[in-house]
Write an enzyme that holds these catalytic residues in place. Structure first.
Site, short mmCIF file in Angstrom:
data_model
loop_
_atom_site.label_atom_id
_atom_site.label_comp_id
_atom_site.label_asym_id
_atom_site.label_seq_id
_atom_site.Cartn_x
_atom_site.Cartn_y
_atom_site.Cartn_z
N GLU A 199 -20.15 -12.41 11.05
CA GLU A 199 -20.27 -13.78 11.59
C GLU A 199 -21.72 -14.21 11.83
O GLU A 199 -22.08 -14.63 12.93
CB GLU A 199 -19.44 -13.91 12.87
CG GLU A 199 -17.97 -13.60 12.64
CD GLU A 199 -17.14 -13.62 13.93
OE1 GLU A 199 -17.69 -13.98 14.99
OE2 GLU A 199 -15.96 -13.26 13.87
N ASP A 224 -4.14 -13.74 10.24
CA ASP A 224 -3.04 -14.22 11.07
C ASP A 224 -2.93 -15.73 10.84
O ASP A 224 -3.89 -16.38 10.43
CB ASP A 224 -3.18 -13.88 12.55
CG ASP A 224 -4.55 -14.20 13.16
OD1 ASP A 224 -5.17 -15.20 12.76
OD2 ASP A 224 -5.00 -13.44 14.03
N ASN A 250 -18.71 -9.89 6.66
CA ASN A 250 -17.41 -10.36 7.14
C ASN A 250 -17.59 -11.63 7.97
O ASN A 250 -18.49 -11.71 8.80
CB ASN A 250 -16.77 -9.26 8.00
CG ASN A 250 -15.32 -9.53 8.35
OD1 ASN A 250 -14.49 -9.71 7.47
ND2 ASN A 250 -15.01 -9.52 9.64
N GLU A 287 -8.67 -10.03 8.41
CA GLU A 287 -8.16 -10.24 9.77
C GLU A 287 -7.06 -11.31 9.77
O GLU A 287 -7.05 -12.21 10.61
CB GLU A 287 -9.30 -10.65 10.71
CG GLU A 287 -10.47 -9.68 10.72
CD GLU A 287 -11.58 -10.07 11.69
OE1 GLU A 287 -11.32 -10.89 12.61
OE2 GLU A 287 -12.70 -9.56 11.53
N HIS A 339 -8.29 -16.16 9.77
CA HIS A 339 -7.58 -16.61 10.97
C HIS A 339 -7.18 -18.07 10.71
O HIS A 339 -7.97 -19.00 10.94
CB HIS A 339 -8.46 -16.50 12.21
CG HIS A 339 -8.83 -15.08 12.56
ND1 HIS A 339 -7.89 -14.14 12.91
CD2 HIS A 339 -10.03 -14.45 12.59
CE1 HIS A 339 -8.48 -12.99 13.17
NE2 HIS A 339 -9.79 -13.15 12.96
#
Length: 465
Positions: A164, A271, A205, A269, A241
């Site tokens: 990030e 979701d 990432n 990651e 996400h």
């Protein structure tokens, strides 16, 4: 402590073989039923040369129902928190791997590969980092990476080296590393990681880089520059996400453009959150979204795997950060598989009971046809789908589908239609938005139910208004 290096290498080699598809699992996939265990998501992914994994955290390792799923369903584990700086180097020069080692040991015991997360991030840092003089921070960062990546050498297949580092507009995030070291800190981190573990794949990432836009363009340009300059980088992690109904339309194109630079891509990651409470329509949309993400990864050879950010809604980070939202994962709070699980299952090549029967009646030329399909079936439950086709020469203005449930079957929720039941008889009429069907066109409705014993496919009859 970590497992002995020799054992770790053997476990790593065996698990990696599963990822590249050399284990002969899932080649002949049985339909899920109470009589025969269905293949796991990890097995299905391995048969396609990929992994399907979950993140996890230390507190959940004491929950036996949770670890039963974690250790059997997935062929990859990400250490969700305890490899981060605040845990591994809480005091300058003092390293502690106790908690992360437990997760790595769990993965090794279950022949699962491990993604390391994360070496350099602006968040979850110990307070002492902020007081390090600018002239010393590069050395501190290198030392941290050398120790942490060195400790897990041979036990971690991927490292999220830097996490990030960009803002939404593509500019550099003004982290302590950016401010005190400058633009070169990312390259220096990757070089240090390569020196510490030459065999681990090194990833950048980030979130909100799933589709093509300013932020993903910035990451693309960083990777392109690294490849041109010989800076070691092996992959890009798309956190994913996501929000219900908002899977980027450019996801597959974006994965491919990174792959075309000569790096791997991982969904790291995943979701897909919704406004709670759940309902059948939201579950159906979420299932479609999970299927779309899985298909996008499978469409690009260098998309090496997918990790959900934990697997059960009961352990999701979403509700604590986004009040009123949640239900973002593929298992519910009670570890029951949701429709989103079965969407991933099918996208990975799992087969479900798909026998269809049709009956045609009506007063509109050839009338309408109702085609039943069992989308997913598992011990104690099933998901069905019925497609209504207008076989006539003029538009339908309404439709009704009826069928009889077998003993032990129920319909618990249904979407894209209005359902009534009378004993074992089920009647579904069109909703107010899908009653009109043009000639040779279709509409579809779906439902979830429970079952005991056999779960036969019924004959569905369609009538027109």
């Amino acid at each position: 402590m970590s497992a002995p290096a020799g054992r770790a290498r053997r476990v790593l080699a065996a698990a990696t073989a599963a990822v590249v598809g050399t284990l002969a699992v899932g080649m002949a996939v049985a339909a899920p039923s109470s009589a025969a265990a269905e293949p796991t998501l990890g097995q299905l992914a391995a048969a396609k040369g990929r992994y399907f994994g979950s993140a996890t955290d230390n507190p959940t390792l004491t929950n036996a129902p949770y670890t039963a799923v974690l250790g059997s369903e997935f062929n990859q584990i990400t250490v969700g928190n305890t490899q981060k700086w605040m845990y591994t180097e809480p005091s300058r020069g003092q390293f502690d791997y106790t908690q992360a080692d437990r997760i790595v040991a769990f993965a090794q015991a279950h022949d699962q590969i491990v993604r390391g997360h994360t070496l350099v991030w602006h968040n979850q840092l110990p307070d002492w980092i902020n007081s390090v003089p600018a002239g010393e921070l590069l050395g501190v960062m290198r030392n941290h990476i050398a120790n942490v990546a060195g400790h897990y050498k041979g036990e971690v297949v991927h490292w999220d080296v830097v996490n990030e580092a960009f803002e939404e507009d593509g500019t550099r995030r003004q982290s302590v590393f950016q401010q005190k070291i400058g633009d070169g800190y990312i390259a220096e981190a990757f070089k240090a990681a390569r020196a510490a573990d030459p065999n681990a794949k090194l990833y950048y990432n980030d979130y909100n880089i799933e589709g093509i836009g300013a932020k993903s363009d910035a990451v693309y340009n960083l990777v392109k520059s690294f490849k041109q300059r010989g800076i070691p980088i092996d992959g890009v992690g798309l956190q994913a996400h996501l929000i219900l109904g908002q899977v980027p339309g450019s996801l597959q194109q974006n994965i491919k453009r990174f792959a075309d630079l000569g790096v791997d891509v991982a969904i790291t990651e995943l979701d897909i959150r919704m406004r709670t409470p759940r309902d059948a329509a939201k579950d159906a949309q979420q299932a479609a979204d999970y299927r779309a993400v899985t298909n996008a990864c499978l469409a690009v050879t260098r998309c090496v795997g997918i990790t959900v950010w934990d697997f059960s809604d009961g352990y999701s980070w979403i509700p604590s950060v986004f009040p009123g939202e949640g239900a973002a994962l593929i298992y519910d709070e009670n570890f029951a598989k949701k429709p989103s699980y079965w969407a991933v299952y099918e996208a990975l090549g799992g087969t479900t009971t798909t026998t269809t029967t049709t009956t045609t009646t009506g007063n509109n030329g050839s009338g309408c046809t109702a085609t039943y399909r069992a989308v997913g079936q598992w011990p104690g439950g099933y998901q069905g789908e019925i497609t209504v086709r207008n076989n006539g020469t003029t538009a339908l203005s309404g439709w009704t589908v009826k069928w009889t449930l077998a003993q032990g079957q129920t319909v618990s929720s249904l979407w894209n239609g209005v359902v009534t039941t009378n004993g074992q008889e089920v009647t579904v009429r069109n909703a107010n938005y899908n009653g009109t069907i043009a000639p040779n066109s279709t509409v579809t409705f779906g439902f979830v139910g429970s079952s005991t014993g056999a779960n036969p496919t019924p004959t569905a009859a369609c009538t027109t208004a």
